[in-house]
Motif scaffolding. Structure first.
Motif, PDB file in Angstrom:
ATOM      1  N   ILE A  85      33.445  58.993  41.779  1.00 31.31           N
ATOM      2  CA  ILE A  85      32.721  57.606  41.674  1.00 31.31           C
ATOM      3  C   ILE A  85      33.617  56.511  41.979  1.00 31.31           C
ATOM      4  O   ILE A  85      33.171  55.625  42.826  1.00 31.31           O
ATOM      5  N   ALA A  86      34.809  56.419  41.686  1.00 35.32           N
ATOM      6  CA  ALA A  86      35.693  55.217  42.226  1.00 35.32           C
ATOM      7  C   ALA A  86      35.782  54.982  43.606  1.00 35.32           C
ATOM      8  O   ALA A  86      35.732  54.037  44.133  1.00 35.32           O
ATOM      9  N   SER A  87      35.673  56.309  44.126  1.00 30.07           N
ATOM     10  CA  SER A  87      35.719  56.385  45.742  1.00 30.07           C
ATOM     11  C   SER A  87      34.301  55.659  46.380  1.00 30.07           C
ATOM     12  O   SER A  87      34.374  54.987  47.417  1.00 30.07           O
ATOM     13  N   GLY A  88      33.450  55.909  45.502  1.00 34.37           N
ATOM     14  CA  GLY A  88      32.188  55.360  46.067  1.00 34.37           C
ATOM     15  C   GLY A  88      32.036  53.947  45.550  1.00 34.37           C
ATOM     16  O   GLY A  88      31.669  52.960  46.661  1.00 34.37           O
ATOM     17  N   VAL A  89      32.540  53.285  44.821  1.00 33.37           N
ATOM     18  CA  VAL A  89      32.638  52.014  44.647  1.00 33.37           C
ATOM     19  C   VAL A  89      33.675  51.230  45.541  1.00 33.37           C
ATOM     20  O   VAL A  89      33.254  50.240  45.990  1.00 33.37           O
ATOM     21  N   MET A  90      34.758  51.835  45.847  1.00 34.74           N
ATOM     22  CA  MET A  90      35.704  51.504  46.814  1.00 34.74           C
ATOM     23  C   MET A  90      35.169  51.386  48.320  1.00 34.74           C
ATOM     24  O   MET A  90      35.178  50.302  48.626  1.00 34.74           O
ATOM     25  N   ARG A  91      34.265  52.303  48.487  1.00 34.32           N
ATOM     26  CA  ARG A  91      33.672  52.187  49.821  1.00 34.32           C
ATOM     27  C   ARG A  91      32.778  51.038  49.732  1.00 34.32           C
ATOM     28  O   ARG A  91      32.577  50.365  50.851  1.00 34.32           O
ATOM     29  N   ALA A  92      31.948  50.733  48.888  1.00 32.14           N
ATOM     30  CA  ALA A  92      30.904  49.763  48.874  1.00 32.14           C
ATOM     31  C   ALA A  92      31.737  48.425  48.825  1.00 32.14           C
ATOM     32  O   ALA A  92      31.306  47.376  49.397  1.00 32.14           O
ATOM     33  N   ALA A  93      32.940  48.258  48.093  1.00 31.48           N
ATOM     34  CA  ALA A  93      33.619  47.118  47.827  1.00 31.48           C
ATOM     35  C   ALA A  93      34.172  46.655  49.426  1.00 31.48           C
ATOM     36  O   ALA A  93      34.207  45.648  49.849  1.00 31.48           O
ATOM     37  N   THR A  94      34.729  47.838  50.044  1.00 33.84           N
ATOM     38  CA  THR A  94      35.429  47.619  51.500  1.00 33.84           C
ATOM     39  C   THR A  94      34.217  47.033  52.448  1.00 33.84           C
ATOM     40  O   THR A  94      34.491  46.135  53.066  1.00 33.84           O
ATOM     41  N   ASP A  95      33.110  47.290  52.123  1.00 32.92           N
ATOM     42  CA  ASP A  95      31.827  46.966  53.012  1.00 32.92           C
ATOM     43  C   ASP A  95      31.496  45.439  52.827  1.00 32.92           C
ATOM     44  O   ASP A  95      31.088  44.920  53.800  1.00 32.92           O
ATOM     45  N   GLN A  96      31.846  45.140  51.728  1.00 36.83           N
ATOM     46  CA  GLN A  96      31.684  44.037  51.342  1.00 36.83           C
ATOM     47  C   GLN A  96      32.959  42.909  51.204  1.00 36.83           C
ATOM     48  O   GLN A  96      32.888  41.695  50.845  1.00 36.83           O
ATOM     49  N   ASN A  97      33.977  43.336  51.721  1.00 39.52           N
ATOM     50  CA  ASN A  97      35.195  42.844  51.917  1.00 39.52           C
ATOM     51  C   ASN A  97      35.891  42.387  50.710  1.00 39.52           C
ATOM     52  O   ASN A  97      36.210  40.995  50.423  1.00 39.52           O
ATOM     53  N   LEU A  98      35.699  43.188  49.647  1.00 38.58           N
ATOM     54  CA  LEU A  98      36.175  42.768  48.262  1.00 38.58           C
ATOM     55  C   LEU A  98      37.407  43.428  47.951  1.00 38.58           C
ATOM     56  O   LEU A  98      37.518  44.840  48.460  1.00 38.58           O
ATOM     57  N   LEU A  99      38.272  42.997  47.053  1.00 38.95           N
ATOM     58  CA  LEU A  99      39.261  43.864  46.553  1.00 38.95           C
ATOM     59  C   LEU A  99      38.970  44.531  45.249  1.00 38.95           C
ATOM     60  O   LEU A  99      38.623  43.899  44.368  1.00 38.95           O
ATOM     61  N   MET A 100      39.351  45.812  45.229  1.00 37.49           N
ATOM     62  CA  MET A 100      39.081  46.561  43.824  1.00 37.49           C
ATOM     63  C   MET A 100      40.411  46.875  43.169  1.00 37.49           C
ATOM     64  O   MET A 100      41.238  47.064  43.693  1.00 37.49           O
ATOM     65  N   MET A 101      40.279  46.491  41.930  1.00 33.04           N
ATOM     66  CA  MET A 101      41.319  46.618  40.847  1.00 33.04           C
ATOM     67  C   MET A 101      40.880  47.792  39.895  1.00 33.04           C
ATOM     68  O   MET A 101      39.717  47.584  39.343  1.00 33.04           O
ATOM     69  N   LEU A 102      41.532  48.881  39.669  1.00 31.98           N
ATOM     70  CA  LEU A 102      41.210  49.989  39.120  1.00 31.98           C
ATOM     71  C   LEU A 102      42.094  50.358  37.913  1.00 31.98           C
ATOM     72  O   LEU A 102      43.331  49.954  38.075  1.00 31.98           O
ATOM     73  N   ALA A 103      41.744  50.439  36.880  1.00 35.27           N
ATOM     74  CA  ALA A 103      42.225  50.733  35.525  1.00 35.27           C
ATOM     75  C   ALA A 103      41.789  51.965  34.800  1.00 35.27           C
ATOM     76  O   ALA A 103      40.541  52.100  34.851  1.00 35.27           O
ATOM     77  N   SER A 104      42.681  52.756  34.240  1.00 34.50           N
ATOM     78  CA  SER A 104      42.334  53.775  33.448  1.00 34.50           C
ATOM     79  C   SER A 104      42.629  53.547  31.909  1.00 34.50           C
ATOM     80  O   SER A 104      43.664  53.165  31.518  1.00 34.50           O
ATOM     81  N   THR A 105      41.737  53.888  31.091  1.00 32.32           N
ATOM     82  CA  THR A 105      41.602  53.620  29.670  1.00 32.32           C
ATOM     83  C   THR A 105      42.367  54.902  28.972  1.00 32.32           C
ATOM     84  O   THR A 105      42.456  54.628  27.713  1.00 32.32           O
ATOM     85  N   PHE A 106      42.346  55.974  29.321  1.00 35.66           N
ATOM     86  CA  PHE A 106      42.409  57.209  28.817  1.00 35.66           C
ATOM     87  C   PHE A 106      41.734  57.363  27.378  1.00 35.66           C
ATOM     88  O   PHE A 106      42.204  57.842  26.442  1.00 35.66           O
ATOM     89  N   ARG A 107      40.344  56.876  27.492  1.00 33.63           N
ATOM     90  CA  ARG A 107      39.317  57.231  26.320  1.00 33.63           C
ATOM     91  C   ARG A 107      39.968  56.164  25.219  1.00 33.63           C
ATOM     92  O   ARG A 107      39.529  56.739  24.191  1.00 33.63           O
ATOM     93  N   ASP A 108      40.467  55.248  25.574  1.00 35.64           N
ATOM     94  CA  ASP A 108      41.020  54.401  24.317  1.00 35.64           C
ATOM     95  C   ASP A 108      40.060  53.296  24.134  1.00 35.64           C
ATOM     96  O   ASP A 108      40.151  52.399  25.067  1.00 35.64           O
ATOM     97  N   PRO A 109      39.012  53.127  23.338  1.00 34.68           N
ATOM     98  CA  PRO A 109      38.481  52.119  23.162  1.00 34.68           C
ATOM     99  C   PRO A 109      38.898  50.560  23.092  1.00 34.68           C
ATOM    100  O   PRO A 109      38.437  49.596  23.794  1.00 34.68           O
TER     101      PRO A 109
END
Length: 345
Positions: A85-109
């Motif tokens: 899913i993140a790969s799809g977000v990144m592809r779309a972000a790149t097309d819009q010349n956006l910087l993507m920041m990714l964080a993992s929560t490890f399911r901690d609310p």
């Protein structure tokens, strides 16, 4: 220490001190964010060149281009489901010349809420939650308290999967419908005795997939005994332990359904370690269709979701124009893919 290594430790504060200006002035010169007197600009640039100052690209992005940053919060990027899913977000972000920041929560609310708060402070253009929602009123209230003022201030929010009380744009995969379709497919093969390996019950994805599977069985008058449902973590090891617990209770099922492919991979290992053959002794099915399951022995029956398309869709929703107060839901279907891990009992 080499000269290059020494230069790499030169900070903005050092440049400012050497040039006899404030750190704020040095920052404005080096980032080009506002006009500074020519004599001050010349001094700062000369000292930066002499000292070998290397700007922190990440800090610059936050300071001068934060409106081009998209924050993506997921449960665990090492999970192939979220990675796709993140790969799809990144592809779309790149097309819009956006910087993507990714964080993992490890399911901690609590960690998820903290990350959203941080992205708000950094003035991210959009915040994307691509993990399951939590069946937790306290979490919902705390998350709404973060997102509501962010939205009122012009921020954009979109999510993947069901988040019960977040009134934001949503990409809704066919979790419940896919679970029901898988149940019907297994019934069509002749199975009547089932067991399910689930993730944490607090996750909406779990309740939707398990609920859909129960619905599909109920249509044929088949009941899923409570003792044949085992909860584990959404991981390979979680699937292994859950399957081992199921076998310890005494396997009464001819078909085992793991609510994620990653759990099914662990379950396959547990079955083999106990001398059971798939599908000769017991059939096994998963959910998601992550790429690796096609190469297992045997290949895994699953519900295929368009994972990369989900990432592209959630980004598209976040950036849609014109934006209104009314949230939009984009539903993406899932298809049962029958492979060699399931067979008639």
């Amino acid at each position: 220490m080499s000269e290059r290594a020494a230069q790499s430790h030169v900070t903005l504060a050092v440049v400012a001190s050497s040039a006899g200006v404030s750190p704020a002035t040095a920052s404005r010169v080096l980032n080009g964010t506002s006009k500074v007197r020519d004599d001050l600009r010349t001094r700062v640039l000369a000292e930066a060149d002499r000292l070998g100052y290397i700007p922190n690209a990440h800090a610059q992005a936050l300071a001068s281009a934060s409106s081009r940053v998209v924050g993506v919060v997921c449960h665990d990027v090492s999970d192939p489901y979220f990675a796709a899913i993140a790969s799809g977000v990144m592809r779309a972000a790149t097309d819009q010349n956006l910087l993507m920041m990714l964080a993992s929560t490890f399911r901690d609310p609590a960690r998820e809420i903290a990350y959203v708060s941080t992205l708000r402070a950094q003035r991210a253009l959009a915040i994307l939650l691509i993990g399951s929602g939590f069946e937790d009123r306290a979490w919902e209230r705390a998350m709404s308290a973060e997102l509501d003022p962010y939205l009122r201030g012009g921020g954009r929010v979109a999510v993947v999967s069901r988040h019960r009380f977040l009134r934001v744009d949503t990409v809704l995969p066919a979790n419940r419908a896919g679970g029901a379709a898988l149940a019907r497919a297994m019934l069509a093969l002749g199975h009547r005795d089932f067991a399910v390996l689930t993730g944490p019950s607090s996750l909406t994805t779990v309740s939707d997939r398990l609920g859909g599977f129960r619905d599909g069985l109920a249509e044929a008058g088949v009941r899923l005994p409570a003792g044949q449902v085992v909860e584990g973590t959404f991981s390979r090891d979680g699937g292994y332990r859950a399957c081992a617990e199921l076998l310890g209770r005494g396997l009464k099922a001819s078909c085992v359904f793991a609510v994620t492919d990653v759990m099914a991979i662990g379950a396959l290992a547990a079955l083999r370690d106990r001398g059971l053959r798939v599908p000769e002794d017991v059939s096994l099915a998963g959910f998601d269709d992550i790429p690796i399951v096609r190469d297992l022995t045997p290949p895994l029956t699953t519900v295929a979701l368009p994972l990369r398309r989900m990432g592209e869709a959630v980004m598209s929703l976040a950036l849609r124009e014109p934006r209104t107060r009314r949230s939009r839901v984009e539903r993406l279907g899932g298809d049962v893919v029958l492979r060699a891990s399931t067979a008639p009992p």
